[in-house]
Design a protein around this motif. Structure first.
Motif, mmCIF file in Angstrom:
data_model
loop_
_atom_site.group_PDB
_atom_site.id
_atom_site.type_symbol
_atom_site.label_atom_id
_atom_site.label_comp_id
_atom_site.label_asym_id
_atom_site.label_seq_id
_atom_site.Cartn_x
_atom_site.Cartn_y
_atom_site.Cartn_z
ATOM 1 N N ASP A 142 12.506 113.930 -40.000
ATOM 2 C CA ASP A 142 12.088 113.565 -41.112
ATOM 3 C C ASP A 142 11.889 114.446 -42.326
ATOM 4 O OD1 ASP A 142 9.857 114.987 -40.936
ATOM 5 O OD2 ASP A 142 8.429 113.381 -40.496
ATOM 6 N N LYS A 143 11.576 114.273 -43.616
ATOM 7 C CA LYS A 143 12.086 115.002 -44.798
ATOM 8 C C LYS A 143 10.855 116.179 -44.529
ATOM 9 C CE LYS A 143 8.904 112.927 -48.009
ATOM 10 N NZ LYS A 143 8.867 112.511 -49.480
ATOM 11 N N THR A 195 -1.033 112.569 -40.791
ATOM 12 C CA THR A 195 -0.790 112.106 -41.899
ATOM 13 C C THR A 195 0.630 112.342 -42.550
ATOM 14 O OG1 THR A 195 -1.706 113.546 -43.470
ATOM 15 C CG2 THR A 195 -3.038 111.830 -42.536
ATOM 16 N N SER A 196 1.234 113.285 -42.197
ATOM 17 C CA SER A 196 2.504 113.621 -42.482
ATOM 18 C C SER A 196 3.843 112.786 -42.096
ATOM 19 C CB SER A 196 2.894 115.300 -42.323
ATOM 20 O OG SER A 196 3.295 115.249 -40.730
ATOM 21 N N ILE A 197 3.462 111.951 -41.272
ATOM 22 C CA ILE A 197 4.534 110.928 -40.543
ATOM 23 C C ILE A 197 4.613 109.889 -41.414
ATOM 24 C CG2 ILE A 197 5.117 109.569 -38.503
ATOM 25 C CD1 ILE A 197 3.372 111.423 -36.942
ATOM 26 N N PRO A 198 6.074 109.550 -41.910
ATOM 27 C CA PRO A 198 6.328 108.401 -42.538
ATOM 28 C C PRO A 198 6.285 107.048 -41.908
ATOM 29 C CG PRO A 198 8.126 110.091 -42.890
ATOM 30 C CD PRO A 198 7.163 110.452 -41.581
ATOM 31 N N VAL A 199 5.817 106.072 -42.533
ATOM 32 C CA VAL A 199 5.558 104.927 -41.967
ATOM 33 C C VAL A 199 6.450 104.262 -41.181
ATOM 34 C CG1 VAL A 199 4.897 102.149 -42.472
ATOM 35 C CG2 VAL A 199 4.128 104.124 -43.894
ATOM 36 N N GLU A 200 7.785 104.503 -41.354
ATOM 37 C CA GLU A 200 9.023 103.969 -40.594
ATOM 38 C C GLU A 200 9.010 104.775 -39.264
ATOM 39 O OE1 GLU A 200 9.152 103.205 -44.520
ATOM 40 O OE2 GLU A 200 9.282 105.293 -43.817
ATOM 41 N N TRP A 201 8.613 106.025 -39.398
ATOM 42 C CA TRP A 201 8.548 106.634 -37.869
ATOM 43 C C TRP A 201 7.507 106.241 -37.155
ATOM 44 C CZ3 TRP A 201 12.636 108.847 -35.885
ATOM 45 C CH2 TRP A 201 13.601 109.427 -36.600
ATOM 46 N N MET A 219 15.823 106.334 -44.993
ATOM 47 C CA MET A 219 14.881 106.785 -45.409
ATOM 48 C C MET A 219 14.834 107.166 -46.990
ATOM 49 S SD MET A 219 12.503 106.948 -43.114
ATOM 50 C CE MET A 219 11.330 108.068 -43.616
ATOM 51 N N GLU A 272 12.524 105.879 -50.069
ATOM 52 C CA GLU A 272 11.780 106.626 -50.783
ATOM 53 C C GLU A 272 12.136 106.433 -52.213
ATOM 54 O OE1 GLU A 272 8.983 109.531 -51.502
ATOM 55 O OE2 GLU A 272 9.536 108.886 -49.913
ATOM 56 N N ARG A 282 9.894 103.257 -53.102
ATOM 57 C CA ARG A 282 8.590 103.568 -53.331
ATOM 58 C C ARG A 282 8.358 104.099 -54.831
ATOM 59 N NH1 ARG A 282 8.913 105.491 -47.705
ATOM 60 N NH2 ARG A 282 7.984 103.801 -46.696
#
Length: 146
Positions: A21-22, A53-59, A76, A80, A83
């Motif tokens: 992820d980013k 909390t740093s994990i995106p919803v998709e992951w 992703m 983003e 959003r």
């Protein structure tokens, strides 16, 4: 020491990198036989401090098995951007609503708590008589029930 051993052993296992992820968190999958069935295990290795909390919803959906395929970098980026458009639209609507209220002369001090406002309980209570008559009747009813 066990983390070091786990990390070294992990490099020799049959795990496959599903994506990054980013933030730099790396996501892995591994298929193994459990009770005669082939099951896929999925996990994340955090970059730096372990912060869920740093994990995106998709992951998160992929890790929990709600998605069959891992999110792609293009997906992703698109999500983003979407959003960000939603955030801009919300800000625009808030400005328009404030301008409308100011134009109508309705200027109330509002505090942002990020919660949806509930019913006004004070006005609800005011519609009942100030006497405690209802409570007395209630206690009499209980006494008659015995």
């Amino acid at each position: 020491m066990s983390k070091l051993f786990a990390r070294i052993a992990g490099y020799f296992s049959n795990r496959s990198l599903a994506g990054v992820d980013k933030v730099g968190n790396r996501y892995f999958a591994k298929t193994e036989a459990i009770d005669g069935l082939m099951k896929e295990k999925r996990w994340v290795i955090f970059k730096g401090e372990e912060d869920p909390t740093s994990i995106p919803v998709e992951w998160i959906c992929w890790l929990n098995g709600q998605r069959k395929r891992a999110p792609t970098p293009e997906e992703m980026i698109d999500l983003e951007a979407r959003r960000e458009r939603v955030r801009q639209n919300v800000a625009l609507l808030k400005k328009e609503e404030e301008a409308k209220k100011a134009k109508e002369g309705i200027t109330r001090k509002t505090t942002s708590t990020d919660k949806v406002g509930g019913p006004d309980l004070k006005s609800f209570v005011r519609q009942f008589p100030a006497t405690s008559e209802g409570i007395v009747i209630f206690h009499k009813d209980i006494a008659n029930m015995k």
